[in-house]
Design a protein around this motif. Structure first.
Motif, PDB file in Angstrom:
ATOM      1  N   ARG A 193       0.809  -1.148   0.023  1.00  0.00           N
ATOM      2  CA  ARG A 193      -0.177   0.145  -0.061  1.00  0.00           C
ATOM      3  C   ARG A 193       0.748   1.184  -0.304  1.00  0.00           C
ATOM      4  NH1 ARG A 193      -5.157   1.549   1.873  1.00  0.00           N
ATOM      5  NH2 ARG A 193      -5.370   3.541   2.570  1.00  0.00           N
ATOM      6  N   ARG A 199      -0.867  11.748   4.353  1.00  0.00           N
ATOM      7  CA  ARG A 199      -0.570  11.159   5.603  1.00  0.00           C
ATOM      8  C   ARG A 199       0.809  12.064   5.824  1.00  0.00           C
ATOM      9  NH1 ARG A 199      -4.092   8.491   8.709  1.00  0.00           N
ATOM     10  NH2 ARG A 199      -4.604   7.208   6.731  1.00  0.00           N
ATOM     11  N   ALA A 220       0.676   3.427  13.265  1.00  0.00           N
ATOM     12  CA  ALA A 220      -0.329   2.373  13.269  1.00  0.00           C
ATOM     13  C   ALA A 220       0.285   1.833  14.872  1.00  0.00           C
ATOM     14  CB  ALA A 220       0.205   1.055  12.610  1.00  0.00           C
ATOM     15  N   GLY A 289       0.752   0.773   6.736  1.00  0.00           N
ATOM     16  CA  GLY A 289      -0.176  -0.525   6.888  1.00  0.00           C
ATOM     17  C   GLY A 289      -1.290  -0.859   6.025  1.00  0.00           C
ATOM     18  N   PRO A 290      -2.197  -1.534   6.138  1.00  0.00           N
ATOM     19  CA  PRO A 290      -3.407  -1.828   5.571  1.00  0.00           C
ATOM     20  C   PRO A 290      -4.404  -0.750   5.693  1.00  0.00           C
ATOM     21  CG  PRO A 290      -2.618  -4.037   6.325  1.00  0.00           C
ATOM     22  CD  PRO A 290      -1.768  -2.833   6.980  1.00  0.00           C
ATOM     23  N   ASN A 291      -4.284  -0.303   6.923  1.00  0.00           N
ATOM     24  CA  ASN A 291      -5.192   0.769   7.160  1.00  0.00           C
ATOM     25  C   ASN A 291      -4.748   2.183   6.978  1.00  0.00           C
ATOM     26  OD1 ASN A 291      -3.382   1.332   9.128  1.00  0.00           O
ATOM     27  ND2 ASN A 291      -4.542   0.793  10.964  1.00  0.00           N
ATOM     28  N   GLY A 292      -3.691   2.647   6.070  1.00  0.00           N
ATOM     29  CA  GLY A 292      -3.024   3.674   5.760  1.00  0.00           C
ATOM     30  C   GLY A 292      -2.118   4.280   6.692  1.00  0.00           C
ATOM     31  N   LEU A 293      -2.176   3.845   8.031  1.00  0.00           N
ATOM     32  CA  LEU A 293      -1.646   4.598   9.132  1.00  0.00           C
ATOM     33  C   LEU A 293       0.080   3.991   8.880  1.00  0.00           C
ATOM     34  CD1 LEU A 293      -3.772   3.837  12.249  1.00  0.00           C
ATOM     35  CD2 LEU A 293      -3.272   6.002  10.870  1.00  0.00           C
ATOM     36  N   ASP A 295       3.313   2.506   9.596  1.00  0.00           N
ATOM     37  CA  ASP A 295       3.902   1.332  10.432  1.00  0.00           C
ATOM     38  C   ASP A 295       5.253   0.986  10.645  1.00  0.00           C
ATOM     39  OD1 ASP A 295       4.355   0.368   7.841  1.00  0.00           O
ATOM     40  OD2 ASP A 295       3.135  -1.446   7.766  1.00  0.00           O
TER      41      ASP A 295
END
Length: 310
Positions: A193, A199, A220, A289-293, A295
């Protein structure tokens, strides 16, 4: 090969050679030295090139392979702090660098080829720092086969000529390298991602304001913080915030940033602002990470590296 033809070929393929040497050696500075060495060796050996036995690419990359193998012989692999042990960053404890460790270093994306231009020479997903790090754990032949075939897109025949292997042997080395990447979740299917530009901008604003609470919201829950050449590292949002609070209390809350791109990943140059103006502090890279935060926050305090990106 006459002098003019060799000079033209080396000039045309310089970015390819640089990308190859960087992925083999894990350091932009070592790669730059290696490319110079390749040019000198090719120049001295140019009368020995036989077009009936192979292409200029196979011949030159055989020289590049030999240069890199010579430099790797007896050298410890380049690594990151989390490869050395468990999370052990103690907030407030002295940050003691280890200069005896050959740290893995990022490279400016422009040196590796820009995905948005017609002269791109690499697959951006295959020069991520995580892939470069894993390549350092592979035997040199696997590493070289993967870079030539998957990163630079050379033919199996040219790769075989460069590595002094048969085409089946190159394919076998490539399959083993792909298997290692797949085991680590880095096989590029799908590509990771991307970090959203907004961000990174929010992170830059929070850093510039010295706002640890705002930074905490952007990372994350299991964020990894690494700071080569300091060997200690942390995992988790709470340790991350505690360290940033400590940093701002120690260094102050006046910062400036500038966006950069390394290994086709977004990053920042961070400047600490004092009475005499902004001073170079760190090169910072991010993955999401997968949630866009975010990591992974990878921070380098290295004047040479900072100058490379400036």
């Amino acid at each position: 090969m006459d002098a003019e033809a060799l000079e033209g070929f080396l000039s045309e393929r310089r970015r390819d050679l640089w990308a190859f040497c960087y992925q083999m050696l894990g350091s932009p500075f070592d790669a730059d030295d290696a490319v110079q060495d390749v040019g000198e060796r090719a120049w001295r050996a140019r009368d020995g090139f036989d077009p009936a036995r192979g292409t200029p690419a196979g011949w030159v990359f055989r020289i590049a392979r030999n240069v890199c193998v010579d430099r790797l012989r007896g050298a410890a692999r380049r690594t990151l702090p989390r490869d050395l042990g468990s999370p052990d960053l103690e907030v407030g404890a002295p940050l003691v660098p280890r200069f005896d460790v050959p740290w893995l270093q990022p490279a400016p994306s422009s040196w590796l080829g820009d995905d948005d231009t017609a002269d791109a020479v690499v697959r951006g997903s295959e020069v991520r720092l995580a892939v470069t790090a894993l390549l350092q754990t592979m035997p040199a032949q696997q590493r070289a086969a993967f870079v030539l075939r998957e990163v630079l897109g050379y033919s199996a025949a040219d790769a075989a000529a460069a590595l002094d292997l048969s085409v089946p042997a190159v394919n076998s080395a490539l399959q083993r390298a792909r298997a290692r990447l797949a085991q680590s979740g880095l096989d590029g299917q799908p590509s990771p991602r991307p970090v959203e530009r907004s961000r990174v901008e929010q992170y830059a604003q929070a850093l510039a304001a010295g706002d640890a609470a705002a930074l905490e919201k952007l990372v994350a829950a299991d964020v990894v913080l690494e700071m080569p050449p300091v060997p200690q590292w942390s995992r988790g949002r709470e340790p991350y915030r505690a360290f940033m609070e400590h940093l701002f209390g120690w260094r102050g809350r006046r910062w400036e940033t500038r966006p950069v791109s390394a290994n086709h990943q977004p990053g920042l140059l961070a400047y600490l602002v004092g009475d005499e103006g902004p001073r170079p502090h760190t090169v910072q890279l991010f993955t999401a990470g997968p949630n866009g935060l975010l990591d992974h926050v990878l921070v380098y305090q290295d004047p040479r590296l900072f100058g490379l990106f400036e």
